[in-house]
Design an enzyme around this catalytic site. Structure first.
Site, PDB file in Angstrom:
ATOM      1  N   LEU A 276      10.286 -12.107   4.811  1.00 14.38           N
ATOM      2  CA  LEU A 276      10.738 -13.331   5.483  1.00 14.38           C
ATOM      3  C   LEU A 276      10.938 -13.106   6.973  1.00 14.38           C
ATOM      4  O   LEU A 276      11.807 -13.724   7.600  1.00 14.38           O
ATOM      5  CB  LEU A 276      12.043 -13.813   4.826  1.00 14.38           C
ATOM      6  CG  LEU A 276      11.922 -14.130   3.322  1.00 14.38           C
ATOM      7  CD1 LEU A 276      13.300 -14.287   2.686  1.00 14.38           C
ATOM      8  CD2 LEU A 276      11.095 -15.391   3.108  1.00 14.38           C
TER       9      LEU A 276
ATOM     10  N   ASN B  63      -3.784   0.443   8.320  1.00 15.60           N
ATOM     11  CA  ASN B  63      -2.384   0.478   8.751  1.00 15.60           C
ATOM     12  C   ASN B  63      -1.472   0.906   7.603  1.00 15.60           C
ATOM     13  O   ASN B  63      -0.552   1.717   7.781  1.00 15.60           O
ATOM     14  CB  ASN B  63      -1.942  -0.914   9.234  1.00 15.60           C
ATOM     15  CG  ASN B  63      -2.652  -1.360  10.493  1.00 15.60           C
ATOM     16  OD1 ASN B  63      -3.267  -0.566  11.186  1.00 15.60           O
ATOM     17  ND2 ASN B  63      -2.569  -2.652  10.794  1.00 15.60           N
TER      18      ASN B  63
ATOM     19  N   GLY C 221      -6.359  -2.960  11.118  1.00 19.49           N
ATOM     20  CA  GLY C 221      -6.888  -3.276   9.783  1.00 19.49           C
ATOM     21  C   GLY C 221      -5.755  -3.051   8.799  1.00 19.49           C
ATOM     22  O   GLY C 221      -5.102  -2.003   8.822  1.00 19.49           O
ATOM     23  N   LYS C 222      -5.517  -4.041   7.950  1.00 19.34           N
ATOM     24  CA  LYS C 222      -4.328  -3.948   7.099  1.00 19.34           C
ATOM     25  C   LYS C 222      -4.318  -2.688   6.240  1.00 19.34           C
ATOM     26  O   LYS C 222      -3.294  -2.013   6.122  1.00 19.34           O
ATOM     27  CB  LYS C 222      -4.208  -5.187   6.215  1.00 19.34           C
ATOM     28  CG  LYS C 222      -3.943  -6.440   7.029  1.00 19.34           C
ATOM     29  CD  LYS C 222      -3.612  -7.628   6.201  1.00 19.34           C
ATOM     30  CE  LYS C 222      -3.675  -8.894   7.064  1.00 19.34           C
ATOM     31  NZ  LYS C 222      -2.825  -8.869   8.246  1.00 19.34           N
TER      32      LYS C 222
ATOM     33  N   ASP D 103       2.364  -4.507   7.482  1.00 19.11           N
ATOM     34  CA  ASP D 103       1.629  -3.373   6.889  1.00 19.11           C
ATOM     35  C   ASP D 103       2.520  -2.137   6.797  1.00 19.11           C
ATOM     36  O   ASP D 103       2.399  -1.350   5.848  1.00 19.11           O
ATOM     37  CB  ASP D 103       0.387  -3.054   7.725  1.00 19.11           C
ATOM     38  CG  ASP D 103      -0.544  -4.250   7.823  1.00 19.11           C
ATOM     39  OD1 ASP D 103      -0.583  -5.053   6.883  1.00 19.11           O
ATOM     40  OD2 ASP D 103      -1.218  -4.374   8.865  1.00 19.11           O
TER      41      ASP D 103
ATOM     42  N   GLU E 164      -8.734  -8.231   2.875  1.00 19.54           N
ATOM     43  CA  GLU E 164      -9.645  -8.199   4.030  1.00 19.54           C
ATOM     44  C   GLU E 164     -11.011  -7.641   3.652  1.00 19.54           C
ATOM     45  O   GLU E 164     -11.851  -7.424   4.529  1.00 19.54           O
ATOM     46  CB  GLU E 164      -9.030  -7.394   5.184  1.00 19.54           C
ATOM     47  CG  GLU E 164      -7.898  -8.144   5.866  1.00 19.54           C
ATOM     48  CD  GLU E 164      -7.373  -7.482   7.121  1.00 19.54           C
ATOM     49  OE1 GLU E 164      -7.557  -6.265   7.303  1.00 19.54           O
ATOM     50  OE2 GLU E 164      -6.756  -8.200   7.923  1.00 19.54           O
TER      51      GLU E 164
ATOM     52  N   GLY F 289       1.417  -2.031  19.430  1.00 17.42           N
ATOM     53  CA  GLY F 289       0.365  -1.537  18.559  1.00 17.42           C
ATOM     54  C   GLY F 289       0.822  -1.466  17.119  1.00 17.42           C
ATOM     55  O   GLY F 289       1.928  -1.903  16.763  1.00 17.42           O
TER      56      GLY F 289
HETATM   57  O1  RIB Z   1      -1.575  -6.861   9.806  1.00 15.74           O
HETATM   58  C1  RIB Z   1      -2.060  -6.544  11.079  1.00 15.74           C
HETATM   59  C2  RIB Z   1      -3.517  -6.265  11.012  1.00 15.74           C
HETATM   60  O2  RIB Z   1      -4.175  -7.442  10.610  1.00 15.74           O
HETATM   61  C3  RIB Z   1      -4.126  -5.889  12.327  1.00 15.74           C
HETATM   62  O3  RIB Z   1      -4.139  -4.508  12.532  1.00 15.74           O
HETATM   63  C4  RIB Z   1      -5.509  -6.515  12.244  1.00 15.74           C
HETATM   64  O4  RIB Z   1      -6.537  -5.591  12.287  1.00 15.74           O
HETATM   65  C5  RIB Z   1      -5.526  -7.334  10.974  1.00 15.74           C
HETATM   66  O5  RIB Z   1      -6.143  -6.663   9.946  1.00 15.74           O
END
Ligand code: RIB
Length: 318
Positions: free
Chosen positions: A224, A44, A40-41, A259, A138, A294
């Protein structure tokens, strides 16, 4: 002394299959392994910033399920304050991810609990004293807007990662201090304007900076990929463009490298760095993040980034 960062947004369980190459439309391939990773951005970005020593509060929502447990454990384990991550009846958000041998990925997300995060969860009290507010797309746009407004009113720098891409309403643009986009998002945002090639001279990039400024965004970071990044600061007459060189690494998995970049920018802005200095640092953090599988588990510590920074040349001169 660093100020606190508030990250408001998404948490996903990343259902990841590793494969030789990404499938073409309609094609079925054998994978080379499967993992459920915390992602999840926003989660992260929160973890990336916390690993680098920042004080981070995460506001979000996950389900009362095993994926929710995984995400709370991972973010809390990195030192993020998760007391405003709500546990709700909706299932935790998921991302279905393919990662090919080159490290490149493709991602589809299903919002789940993220889609229920409401503007009401953006209590202004949570933003008091924050130095940076870090946002992505998101979660619902109205929620992003409420968080940006709360951050703006608290005097924080509002950092908006325009991913996954959606048009930015004028009201949100006005509340955004720093826009962070990749090349696709930048092109989509600028509509008809064609983005300079990554290696184009600073003069060509200055035109892009002016186009962003015309749309109300004066400070923009464009990532980029393997070509590095560009800092556009239309209001900085002395240095309207800074081109940051890529940090060369053997990439294993680029998922979440963007992220790591965003979280590192937030961490360094909260510590008082200029935007260009934050981007130089973040470029190295993102490169290191791509050297392991990961997302959150791959993010570097401040010591690891500092060691790599000493060994690389960060700026591309005109
Ligand atoms: O940017 C990567 C993320 O995008 C992933 O961890 C995924 O969950 C999406 O949110």
């Amino acid at each position: 002394m660093s100020k606190r960062i508030v990250v408001a947004g998404s948490l996903n369980a990343d259902l990841t299959i590793y494969c030789e190459r990404l499938p073409a439309p309609g094609e079925t391939l054998h994978g080379r392994g499967f993992a459920v990773n915390p992602g999840g951005k926003s989660a992260n970005q929160a973890v990336a910033a916390a690993r680098l020593g920042a004080l981070v509060t995460l506001i979000g929502a996950v389900g009362e399920d095993a994926n929710g447990d995984l995400l709370v454990a991972s973010t809390a384990g990195a030192g993020v304050d998760v007391s405003h991550v709500h546990r709700i009846a909706e299932p935790t958000g998921v991302a279905v991810i393919s990662v090919e041998d080159s490290g490149e990925n493709s991602i589809i997300i299903s919002a789940g609990a993220n889609g229920t995060l409401s503007p009401a969860a953006m209590d202004p009290a949570l933003f008091a004293g924050a130095g940076v507010v870090c946002l992505c797309l998101e979660v619902p746009l109205a929620t992003v807007h409420a968080a940006a407004a709360a951050g703006h009113d608290a005097g924080a720098t509002v950092l908006l990662n325009l991913s996954p891409y959606a048009p930015v309403p004028d009201g949100l643009a006005r509340l955004t201090d720093v826009l962070l986009v990749n090349a696709h998002e930048a092109s989509a945002f600028l509509g008809g304007f064609s983005l300079p090639a990554p290696a184009a001279a600073a003069d060509a990039w200055r035109g892009a900076g002016e186009e962003f400024a015309r749309r109300g965004l004066h400070k923009v970071l464009v990532t980029l990929g393997s070509s590095g990044s560009v800092v556009l600061d239309a209001a900085n007459a002395a240095e309207p463009v800074v081109r940051i060189a890529p940090t060369r690494v053997d990439a294993v998995d680029t998922t979440g490298a963007g992220d790591a970049f965003t979280g590192a920018v937030a961490a360094r802005l909260a510590a008082g760095d200029s935007l260009a200095a934050a981007a130089r640092y973040a470029s190295v953090a993102a490169a290191l993040a791509a050297t392991k599988k990961g997302t959150q588990a791959a993010y570097p510590s401040a010591g690891q980034v500092a060691a790599k920074l000493r060994a690389v040349e960060t700026d591309i001169r005109p």
